[in-house]
Design an enzyme around this catalytic site. Structure first.
Site, short mmCIF file in Angstrom:
data_model
loop_
_atom_site.label_atom_id
_atom_site.label_comp_id
_atom_site.label_asym_id
_atom_site.label_seq_id
_atom_site.Cartn_x
_atom_site.Cartn_y
_atom_site.Cartn_z
N GLU A 22 50.23 48.27 43.42
CA GLU A 22 48.85 48.06 43.83
C GLU A 22 48.61 48.90 45.08
OE1 GLU A 22 48.17 43.99 44.74
OE2 GLU A 22 49.00 43.24 42.85
N ASP A 65 42.91 39.28 53.46
CA ASP A 65 44.11 39.84 54.07
C ASP A 65 44.39 39.27 55.45
OD1 ASP A 65 44.84 41.65 51.97
OD2 ASP A 65 43.10 42.85 52.54
#
Length: 260
Positions: A53, A64
């Site tokens: 990814e 995140d």
């Protein structure tokens, strides 16, 4: 199977045939530099990653944690553009033959243009996209163009997802299902809870797609635990932290290769 989505599906099926979970490695594009990010992906594949990814750094990454936010900030301050992500996909796919996905928030794709983004990603050899903040009910335009270009659309499910919602999400997705091991942002954790195993069980009840677990998988023991019940193990922050903590880019690449 169509396009490089077929390569992704084949690679996951190959891991299953070997009675093991696939290793999916997440690395931010453009980190520590565009060239360095390309080398990091190559190192990850050389170290045993089945699927990659490539993250498209974003200034407001809601999923995140601090490690990936720090790497994203470095990439953005370096002037990273979507063209650099496409270059990363192209060069790493050509060099390794691995299926390369882009993980991105929706806003950059929307601003760039869905048709343009999907066409360029397919032309670069990309296998698809993971879209963590795109609601399934608003994904029709994306899925239309992704299907046109043979790209997988990977959605994220969470422990809070009800069974009916899981069925809706998995029916719309392709490639695999990204199962978040816990509620919260990416980053290292002390443990991977039982809720991850329960989420995999409930997700599998709705689909034949492979179910890969990420978010919070930060040690070899975590990975072993997840590999015992999931089709794939997604590791990101742990690799990125090694690179952030390394004294220089070369040392960071070497550490990532050793620890995969």
């Amino acid at each position: 199977m169509s396009g490089n989505r077929g390569l992704l599906e084949s690679r996951l099926a190959e891991a299953a045939s070997e009675n093991r979970a696939a290793l999916v490695a997440y690395l931010p594009g453009g980190f520590p530099t565009v060239d360095g990010g390309i080398e990091a992906v190559k190192a990850a594949v050389a170290g045993g990653a089945d699927v990659i990814e490539v993250g498209l750094p974003h200034s407001d990454p809601v999923l995140d944690g601090p490690v990936i936010q720090t790497a994203d900030d470095i990439a953005l301050r370096g002037g990273l553009k979507i063209a650099d992500i496409m270059r990363t996909v192209r060069e790493t796919h050509e060099a390794t033959g691995a299926p390369i996905l882009v993980m991105t928030y929706w806003n950059p794709v929307d601003r760039y243009g869905v048709e343009r983004f999907t066409a360029e990603l397919a032309e670069a050899g990309g296998a698809g996209c993971i879209l963590p903040d795109l609601p399934v009910q608003e994904s029709g335009l994306w899925r239309e163009h992704a299907e046109k270009h043979g790209l997988a659309t990977v959605f994220v499910v969470a422990p809070s997802s009800k069974d009916a919602r899981l069925a809706t999400i998995t029916a719309a997705g392709s490639g695999f299902v990204y199962a978040s091991s816990l509620m919260g942002v990416t980053g290292t954790r002390e443990s991977v809870g039982e809720q991850a195993q329960d989420l995999v069980r409930r997700t599998r009840a709705t689909t034949d797609l492979p179910v890969c677990v990420g978010i919070g998988v930060s040690t070899a023991e975590h990975a072993r635990q997840v590999a015992g019940f999931a089709d794939g193990v997604i590791v990101g922050s742990a690799f990125v932290k090694l690179m952030l903590d390394a004294p220089d880019e070369a040392a960071g690449l070497a550490l990532s290769l050793i620890h995969i």
